[in-house]
Design a protein around this motif. Structure first.
Motif, PDB file in Angstrom:
ATOM      1  N   GLN A 166      -6.406   2.953   9.596  1.00 51.81           N
ATOM      2  CA  GLN A 166      -7.653   2.853   8.835  1.00 51.81           C
ATOM      3  C   GLN A 166      -7.982   1.393   8.571  1.00 51.81           C
ATOM      4  O   GLN A 166      -7.162   0.645   8.038  1.00 51.81           O
ATOM      5  N   ILE A 167      -9.172   0.972   8.974  1.00 57.88           N
ATOM      6  CA  ILE A 167      -9.600  -0.412   8.770  1.00 57.88           C
ATOM      7  C   ILE A 167      -9.842  -0.676   7.293  1.00 57.88           C
ATOM      8  O   ILE A 167      -9.410  -1.679   6.737  1.00 57.88           O
ATOM      9  N   THR A 168     -10.537   0.242   6.637  1.00 55.13           N
ATOM     10  CA  THR A 168     -10.850   0.125   5.214  1.00 55.13           C
ATOM     11  C   THR A 168     -10.958   1.511   4.605  1.00 55.13           C
ATOM     12  O   THR A 168     -11.206   2.502   5.311  1.00 55.13           O
ATOM     13  N   ASP A 169     -10.795   1.601   3.295  1.00 52.05           N
ATOM     14  CA  ASP A 169     -10.902   2.888   2.604  1.00 52.05           C
ATOM     15  C   ASP A 169     -12.323   3.441   2.625  1.00 52.05           C
ATOM     16  O   ASP A 169     -12.552   4.610   2.294  1.00 52.05           O
ATOM     17  N   GLU A 170     -13.281   2.584   2.986  1.00 46.07           N
ATOM     18  CA  GLU A 170     -14.666   3.036   3.068  1.00 46.07           C
ATOM     19  C   GLU A 170     -14.928   3.923   4.286  1.00 46.07           C
ATOM     20  O   GLU A 170     -15.959   4.558   4.392  1.00 46.07           O
ATOM     21  N   ILE A 171     -13.972   3.921   5.209  1.00 45.37           N
ATOM     22  CA  ILE A 171     -14.107   4.729   6.423  1.00 45.37           C
ATOM     23  C   ILE A 171     -13.129   5.894   6.356  1.00 45.37           C
ATOM     24  O   ILE A 171     -11.934   5.696   6.125  1.00 45.37           O
ATOM     25  N   VAL A 172     -13.642   7.087   6.547  1.00 40.83           N
ATOM     26  CA  VAL A 172     -12.812   8.295   6.489  1.00 40.83           C
ATOM     27  C   VAL A 172     -12.595   8.828   7.897  1.00 40.83           C
ATOM     28  O   VAL A 172     -13.548   8.997   8.664  1.00 40.83           O
ATOM     29  N   ASN A 173     -11.342   9.077   8.245  1.00 43.71           N
ATOM     30  CA  ASN A 173     -11.033   9.674   9.549  1.00 43.71           C
ATOM     31  C   ASN A 173     -11.355  11.164   9.531  1.00 43.71           C
ATOM     32  O   ASN A 173     -10.842  11.901   8.677  1.00 43.71           O
ATOM     33  N   SER A 174     -12.194  11.577  10.442  1.00 43.74           N
ATOM     34  CA  SER A 174     -12.540  12.992  10.573  1.00 43.74           C
ATOM     35  C   SER A 174     -12.730  13.272  12.062  1.00 43.74           C
ATOM     36  O   SER A 174     -13.766  12.960  12.642  1.00 43.74           O
TER      37      SER A 174
END
Length: 276
Positions: A166-174
């Motif tokens: 994950q690059i940042t917590d602002e991006i969610v893996n889905s």
């Protein structure tokens, strides 16, 4: 008249090849239908098995790293919030059909080799047939070792890394279902074919295209290529790359030995053959 006989012979070979292909396709289809019948079990216990935190590889790697006193993320594997998405209406159905066919190809691999052998063997001499008697067994063994290595080593390492990167917590893996299944099936097929390297080297040496000296000369180049491949298909950490690179390098060394044996046998046969 000779041209007609030659043409008939050629057409006869085409007809024979067609039936070998038909039987191979039938074997794949039959196994695929069986797999499709048990698709729920296949997905839960095989294709999606790496999304379970208690998967055997995660526990084993954790134990190994603990023995050598190295902290490892494999001891804290978690996929509790992971849910694969099925976006298209036909996504799950097409995924089930596609994976059934891929697994059908994998499981029917020995039979496909046998059909290939039946087509090729009439053109070989009795001695060549005798020397190649273990071809189907060896090729199938290497193929399924590749399947096991891919499933128990490369796939869990890759899934664990990619799902937690994950690059940042602002991006969610889905992730999409198709993406995950494609990752697993491509690894299974790709690595299994890669494990056929000694068999490929055997036939290339028989054809006079490569020699043991050639393989030894480019051993360093092969090492670089293997490390690059390992870096592509595994997470960017040294431990994972070494785990993947070691068996491939072992296969390369085995291939050198295989090539050496083929050349030695060819020289021995040449000395025994009567000179005119």
């Amino acid at each position: 008249m000779a041209d007609t006989q030659k043409e008939m012979s050629f057409l006869g070979h085409l007809e024979e090849l067609r039936w070998h292909l038909v039987r191979s396709a039938a074997a794949i289809l039959i196994i695929a239908i069986v797999i499709f019948t048990f698709q729920k079990e296949v997905y839960e216990h095989f294709l999606l098995a790496h999304l379970k935190s208690d998967f055997v590889t995660y526990r084993y790697f954790c134990h190994i790293f603990q023995l050598i006193h190295i902290e490892s993320a494999f001891c804290e594997v978690s996929f509790s919030d992971t849910k694969l998405q099925s976006i298209e209406v036909t996504s799950q159905l097409m995924s089930a059909i596609w994976t059934s066919l891929i697994l059908g190809i994998i499981l029917s691999f020995p039979y496909i080799l046998w059909e290939i052998w039946r087509f090729v063997s009439p053109g070989l001499t009795a001695k060549e047939i005798k020397n190649s008697r273990g071809f189907i067994f060896v090729a199938s063994l290497l193929f399924f070792i590749g399947v096991a290595f891919s499933f128990y080593v490369i796939a869990p390492i890759s899934v664990h890394f990619l799902y937690n990167y994950q690059i940042t917590d602002e991006i969610v893996n889905s992730f999409k279902l198709r993406s995950h299944i494609g990752l697993i099936t491509n690894m299974l097929l790709g690595v299994s074919i890669l494990f056929e390297l000694p068999v490929l080297v055997y036939f290339l040496t028989k054809a006079g295209l490569i020699t043991p000296e050639f393989l030894r000369k480019y051993r360093k180049h092969a090492l670089v290529v293997v490390l690059i491949v390992a870096a592509i298909i595994t997470p960017p950490d040294i431990a994972s790359q070494v785990i993947v690179a070691i068996p491939i390098l072992i296969l390369y060394e085995i291939s050198i030995r295989v090539s050496k044996i083929v050349i030695k046998n060819q020289q021995k046969n040449a000395q025994k053959s009567p000179r005119i």
